[in-house]
Design a protein around this motif. Structure first.
Motif: not given
Length: 296
Positions: A206, A208-211, A213-214, A249, A251, A276-278
């Motif tokens: 993924g 994400t900027t918040d790994p 949380r992922m 997870a 950048s 792909n959450p963002e």
């Protein structure tokens, strides 16, 4: 290193057709389908792909041997191979005891020995040979007689432990692995297999900027993985808490570095399960790195 994608829980054949078309547009190397308990049959889903569309390889990662006689699987695999004009790679695996025995009432004793016999029947049938086999688990005397020749698909085996890896190296084109990190590929999979063997690794990915949380989300969504004996042993052997510790997870640059680590460790293929959450798809990153663009 080849890079493909997996739609883990498709709505049905139309969703898989779209996955195949999308992978072709992105320039990915493969699309894979998986057999989830109580859900779609992966070979039938792949057979629904539009002829001449998508990547050069469509495969199962994996379809289960336990619920299906090898003669039936050979016939279905060759039917799918014909529908796909020779693009099929057949990944198989024995499954897990809680499903095979707990839900289906089928035996799961001696999974390695059962798998060896299964492949000793399956693979010659795929090549059009007559099989006469008298074994511990199977008695078979038959041959598939198709009206026209169909090339045998490549066969991969889901293998993590020494005995299954030995079988994969002797009888198949390589292995399919999931919930592993590059060091496991380097230290356990690559040394156990011939140099020419494929090592196909399925990875949850993924952007994400918040790994953190992922990873928490994966820990919840895939908690059952850590309770399956074979995966629990794998995770413990690797010093991992659960499947969330195998997730890639961060950048786009971090994803690219992790993909390169898998290539350096000896993986020949990555199967990307995109979280792909963002809005930014990991497949966009994968597409820029597919095939020869990620090398050891």
């Amino acid at each position: 290193m080849r890079i493909g994608t997996l739609n883990l829980t498709p709505d049905g054949p139309a969703a898989v057709r779209e996955t195949v078309l999308d992978a072709g547009r992105r320039g990915l190397d493969a699309v894979w389908a998986n057999q989830m308990p109580g859900s779609w049959d992966p070979l039938t889903l792949l057979a629904a792909a539009e002829p001449g569309t998508g990547p050069a390889e469509l495969g199962t990662a994996v379809t289960l041997t336990g619920p299906r006689h090898p003669v039936a699987l050979a016939a279905q695999a060759l039917t799918t191979q014909a529908a796909l004009d020779g693009r099929l790679t057949l990944g198989v695996g024995p499954g897990h005891a809680p499903y095979l025995t707990g839900e289906l009432g089928l035996p799961f004793d001696a999974p390695a020995a059962r798998t060896r016999e299964y492949l000793e029947v399956l693979i010659p049938l795929l090549h059009g040979e007559r099989v006469t086999h008298r074994g511990r688990f199977l008695d078979v005397d038959t041959q598939l007689t198709l009206p026209r020749p169909v090339p045998a698909p490549r066969v991969l085996l889901s293998a993590l432990g020494p005995r299954m890896l030995e079988i994969a190296g002797e009888l198949t084109d390589g292995t399919v692995a999931t919930w592993v990190r590059p060091d496991f590929v380097r230290d356990h999979l690559r040394p156990a297999l011939p140099d020419t063997a494929r090592i196909v690794v399925s990875v949850v990915v993924g952007v994400t900027t918040d790994p953190d949380r992922m990873l928490e989300s994966v820990a919840q969504d895939f908690a059952a993985v850590g309770r399956l004996p074979s995966y629990r042993a794998l995770l413990d052997r690797s010093g991992l808490r659960g499947p969330e510790d195998t997730v890639v997870a961060g950048s786009e640059e971090q994803l690219a570095r992790e993909f390169a680590r898998f290539a350096e460790a000896g993986a020949t293929d990555l199967v990307v399960l995109d979280l792909n959450p963002e809005g930014r798809s990991a497949l966009d990153v994968a597409a820029t790195l597919s095939s020869s663009r990620v090398t050891a």
